[in-house]
Scaffold this active site. Structure first.
Site, PDB file in Angstrom:
ATOM      1  N   SER A   1     -29.603  -2.535  -9.329  1.00 12.83           N
ATOM      2  CA  SER A   1     -28.928  -3.003 -10.530  1.00 12.83           C
ATOM      3  C   SER A   1     -27.487  -2.474 -10.614  1.00 12.83           C
ATOM      4  O   SER A   1     -26.668  -2.739  -9.753  1.00 12.83           O
ATOM      5  CB  SER A   1     -29.738  -2.613 -11.770  1.00 12.83           C
ATOM      6  OG  SER A   1     -29.241  -3.221 -12.936  1.00 12.83           O
TER       7      SER A   1
ATOM      8  N   ASP B   1     -23.490  -7.210 -13.901  1.00 15.35           N
ATOM      9  CA  ASP B   1     -23.708  -6.045 -13.049  1.00 15.35           C
ATOM     10  C   ASP B   1     -24.219  -6.508 -11.691  1.00 15.35           C
ATOM     11  O   ASP B   1     -24.283  -7.707 -11.413  1.00 15.35           O
ATOM     12  CB  ASP B   1     -24.664  -5.044 -13.711  1.00 15.35           C
ATOM     13  CG  ASP B   1     -26.063  -5.595 -13.897  1.00 15.35           C
ATOM     14  OD1 ASP B   1     -26.211  -6.833 -13.980  1.00 15.35           O
ATOM     15  OD2 ASP B   1     -27.023  -4.800 -13.968  1.00 15.35           O
TER      16      ASP B   1
ATOM     17  N   ASP C   1     -27.019  -6.859 -10.060  1.00 14.93           N
ATOM     18  CA  ASP C   1     -28.099  -7.835  -9.896  1.00 14.93           C
ATOM     19  C   ASP C   1     -28.087  -8.898 -10.978  1.00 14.93           C
ATOM     20  O   ASP C   1     -29.009  -9.709 -11.075  1.00 14.93           O
ATOM     21  CB  ASP C   1     -29.463  -7.147  -9.828  1.00 14.93           C
ATOM     22  CG  ASP C   1     -29.897  -6.538 -11.157  1.00 14.93           C
ATOM     23  OD1 ASP C   1     -29.024  -6.217 -11.982  1.00 14.93           O
ATOM     24  OD2 ASP C   1     -31.115  -6.376 -11.362  1.00 14.93           O
TER      25      ASP C   1
ATOM     26  N   ASP D   1     -28.484  -8.998 -14.227  1.00 12.65           N
ATOM     27  CA  ASP D   1     -29.375  -9.097 -15.386  1.00 12.65           C
ATOM     28  C   ASP D   1     -28.671  -8.602 -16.652  1.00 12.65           C
ATOM     29  O   ASP D   1     -29.262  -8.592 -17.729  1.00 12.65           O
ATOM     30  CB  ASP D   1     -30.696  -8.359 -15.168  1.00 12.65           C
ATOM     31  CG  ASP D   1     -30.543  -6.868 -14.907  1.00 12.65           C
ATOM     32  OD1 ASP D   1     -29.394  -6.369 -14.857  1.00 12.65           O
ATOM     33  OD2 ASP D   1     -31.581  -6.189 -14.755  1.00 12.65           O
TER      34      ASP D   1
END
Length: 448
Positions: A104, A241, A243, A245
């Protein structure tokens, strides 16, 4: 003994904490817990596997695919895609589980492994513990035609982008938007989705090389996006960010818009549309008191959960709510997604902007935040934060000093080796002062 899984999967330093061996063993455990407990028309369950662009994701993804296939699971490798894309595709393609390789917002040297059930939801703690417990167990290995096969799906990105754009009610035609992709997994998806929705897109941070993910770009470093928004005379900016999400935004003047203001703005919109289920917004304890006051003024109920979008989602599913999230930019729109989705959030925020035909600064103006200070105290024993008497006394004294004009939150991070100290107060100077004093106490008492 501490749990292998944290608040968002298994995460740590790649090739030290999160190794190829661990990834393979976890994949085998996940195959047995999530996929190999039923009958299948072709004899094989299926899994979707995706990753962000980190260099370590290449070998970790290979290990996960190998583990799943060795256990008899057919694998569809969708390559570099956002975490919410893997969640969506798992349900949409009728797979039995999904796996995402990502840390992440963490620096590139970290990586992580997240699992989704067949409906695209993150796993509950007890299911994760079953996977961890299975590791190292003996099992009957399939042979011959019973082993799984590994294929790729080059059209997965289009399936996901089509889904995202289909959720937007108002065209983004006429909007100029800066999009910061954190050199991460939204580097293709993010700009493409906004263009298809009608926006003129100016892209930064979309040249991933396996090393530069999250470095000076993205939702954890939004000032570059905010500055570019002003420099390009854009109507707004959005930043994801690694990833994708999370989504953090900027108004036309370069003011950063955090997850609280985004959620508050969307909550007001959905209440107007009649689609805010039970007129409720689900938040975590990290959300600013100002957001709660704004929601109360508009007769929108707020519910607090522990930090972590998975806990927000659990509360939303339990109560049948449709909107929730975190100040960090995780926003859950469960009418369209099973997890936080940064690109989906950006589309809906920008759609509201296009609908109202106002400046972004005006759109979010109803959500006023109290001054807040946050310090991440590193190099401390975070497990002792809740039991140390000196720290507890310092928190009580700070709360007494602030009275009804602010609040204190001290909590160990669920994904990183640090303790977060957060203070809200009537002025920024007061918040900074109290926060620094508490951080000093935490460091003095809990230093490793």
């Amino acid at each position: 003994m501490s749990r292998l899984f944290g608040t968002d999967g298994v995460r740590g330093l790649a090739n030290r904490d999160v190794t190829a061996e661990l990834a393979l063993d976890l994949a085998v455990g996940a195959a047995h817990v999530l996929a190999l407990r039923g009958e299948f028309a072709d004899g094989h369950p299926r899994a979707i596997v995706g990753r962000d662009p980190r260099a370590s994701g290449e070998f970790l993804s290979a290990a996960v695919c190998a583990g799943l296939a060795s256990a008899g699971v057919d694998v569809i490798d969708v390559g570099v895609l956002p975490t919410p894309a893997v969640a969506y595709l798992t349900g949409e393609m009728n797979a039995d589980l999904g796996v995402m390789l990502s840390a992440s917002h963490n620096p590139m040297q970290d990586n992580g492994i997240k699992f989704f059930d067949r409906h695209g939801y993150k796993l509950e703690d007890d299911i994760e513990d079953q996977i961890a417990a299975y590791m190292g167990e003996s099992w009957q290995r399939p042979t011959g035609a019973d082993v799984g096969r590994i294929t790729t799906d080059l059209d997965a990105i289009n399936k996901y982008v089509d889904h995202l754009v289909s959720t937007v009610n108002y065209s983004l035609q006429g909007l100029r938007v800066v999009v910061d992709c954190a050199n991460g997994s939204a580097s293709t998806v993010g700009p493409e989705a906004l263009r298809r929705a009608g926006a003129e897109v100016i892209v930064i941070g979309a040249e991933p090389d396996g090393i530069n993910i999250n470095h000076e770009y993205g939702a954890t470093a939004p000032r570059r996006m905010a500055s570019a928004t002003v420099g390009h005379m854009a109507h707004a900016g959005v930043s994801f960010d690694g990833d994708a999400d999370r989504c953090i935004a900027s108004d036309e003047e370069g003011n950063v818009i955090d997850g609280d203001k985004i959620m508050g703005t969307l909550a007001l919109a959905h209440k107007e549309y009649g689609t805010l289920k039970n007129d409720t917004l689900v938040l975590t304890v990290m959300s600013n008191l100002g957001l709660k006051l704004a929601m109360n003024a508009n007769r929108i109920k707020t519910i607090n959960t522990a930090v972590g979008d998975r806990y927000v989602l659990e509360e939303m599913r339990k109560g049948g709510y449709s909107l929730g999230g975190e100040q960090s930019g995780h926003v859950l729109l469960t009418d369209y997604s099973t997890t936080g989705d940064g690109v989906l959030t950006a589309l809906h925020l920008l759609s509201r902007l296009a609908e109202k035909r106002v400046k972004m600064s005006e759109l979010v103006s109803e959500i006023q935040s109290l001054p807040q200070s946050l310090i991440n105290v590193k190099g401390v024993d975070k497990a002792s934060a809740a039991t140390n008497e000196v720290v507890a006394d310092a928190v009580k004294q700070a709360e007494k000093f602030l009275g009804d004009t602010g609040r204190v939150l001290l909590r160990p991070s669920g994904t990183e080796p640090l303790v977060r100290v957060m203070v809200e107060a009537s002025s920024q100077e007061q918040a900074d002062m109290v926060c620094q004093k508490l951080a000093d106490v935490v460091l003095a008492e809990l230093a490793l």
